[in-house]
Design an enzyme around this catalytic site. Sequence first.
Site, PDB file in Angstrom:
ATOM      1  N   CYS A  45      23.716  11.878  -1.724  1.00  0.00           N
ATOM      2  CA  CYS A  45      22.421  12.066  -2.372  1.00  0.00           C
ATOM      3  C   CYS A  45      21.444  10.847  -2.203  1.00  0.00           C
ATOM      4  CB  CYS A  45      22.478  12.164  -4.049  1.00  0.00           C
ATOM      5  SG  CYS A  45      23.832  13.168  -4.675  1.00  0.00           S
ATOM      6  N   ASP A  46      20.235  11.044  -2.143  1.00  0.00           N
ATOM      7  CA  ASP A  46      19.285   9.753  -1.966  1.00  0.00           C
ATOM      8  C   ASP A  46      18.049  10.369  -2.706  1.00  0.00           C
ATOM      9  OD1 ASP A  46      18.917   7.385  -0.336  1.00  0.00           O
ATOM     10  OD2 ASP A  46      16.905   8.345  -0.271  1.00  0.00           O
TER      11      ASP A  46
END
Lengths: 236, 236
Positions: free
Chosen positions: B102-103
């Site tokens: 995730c970012d």
Amino acid sequence: MQKQQTNLSAETDQQSRPGAPRLILASSSPARKKLLEDAGLTFSVMVSDVDEEAALAQAQEEAYAAGLGQITPAQTAQLLAKAKARAVAALPEASGALVLGCDSVFELDGQPYGKPGSADKALERITAMSGRSGQLHTGHWLVDTRPGSVQAAEASSLRTASVHFDQFSPQEAAAYVATGEPLWVAGSFTLDGFGAAFIKGIEGEYHTVVGLSVHALRGMLAELGLSITDLWKTSH
Amino acid sequence: MQKQQTNLSAETDQQSRPGAPRLILASSSPARKKLLEDAGLTFSVMVSDVDEEAALAQAQEEAYAAGLGQITPAQTAQLLAKAKARAVAALPEASGALVLGCDSVFELDGQPYGKPGSADKALERITAMSGRSGQLHTGHWLVDTRPGSVQAAEASSLRTASVHFDQFSPQEAAAYVATGEPLWVAGSFTLDGFGAAFIKGIEGEYHTVVGLSVHALRGMLAELGLSITDLWKTSH
């Protein structure tokens, strides 16, 4: 709606700022407690007996007498928040504190939905909610009992958020009910638990949906001449 | 953007369902970990070295070569989610697991904002955000390394939520920066901490704003033929 147990407890693991006002949460909900903790606030929990049915019946009677008709789900949330806050504020142990009462009511098709209380009822409601949208109303009532404060100084705030549910399969609905989580929450769903997987999105505040808007609390404190930053604990 | 430390850790305090696939979160963010825990999922955390600047530089070069121009903040979130997931999926320790990268990137006026990293920068940004709205983009990338799964089976999901900030006073901004909380988060604000007091509302998912959409994870798992309920821990 069920009667709440009398339950007095003080949090001692949080360090408050010197001279900061004392905040009491007049709710036994673990989700509200967790939410205030996550938001970095110093507070204690104190719950008093409130006959919710009697409070609502009296309010409904007054509403009819005033020609206002049926009390809405949003008004119900606000009335019960007030009843909870005032009941605790009247206790000797709460003297000198700020007392916050909250109540949440879920609305679907104009009808209010409280805690389902049983697995069958939860499954029925969850199935009806699949792929649809509802409103979560959270009432907030803050009573200021500090010495020197204006007699019965109070502030209030009603918040509403829309919740959009994804469609879920009968298997998913059954698995969700089996966790036990939806049985004891308004509207039979949780945004801060297993239920998160089934919520497509909200319009409004996350905290309103969980049951206590920290943003609303900031506004009510400002009305009473206080800053929420004074209630922040010194270490997070 | 900073390089991340190599850090392998396994959670052992959660009970997984028999036969359930193993989920690895390829992120060191405490907020994402807490969010998955709150959502009742069984998982472990594994972080690998990713040279984020190099990954973005290469992607930008390819985008220019393909005539796509400047990479957007949303594309940046998705590219880095992919890089993180693939780096961990390539580790021998991750063999047989589902790996989630995730970012999050915050966008204001079309510009991307990462972690401010210093108190001065955080104060400057928070002051610029007062009374305005921005977008929080969270990229999700899921790599399936289970034996028998399709070679390099992957699923991805990009989520965007709008965040509406209230106006806050210079005193409030200074107090918020003094907590240290906004210094190491994308966009210099937290919805799941002290920052909650200053957010008027969101449109989209709360979980997208915090950095990991559980609803997106449910959709990606479904693409891979799995149900998120299989990843739920047996006790909450």
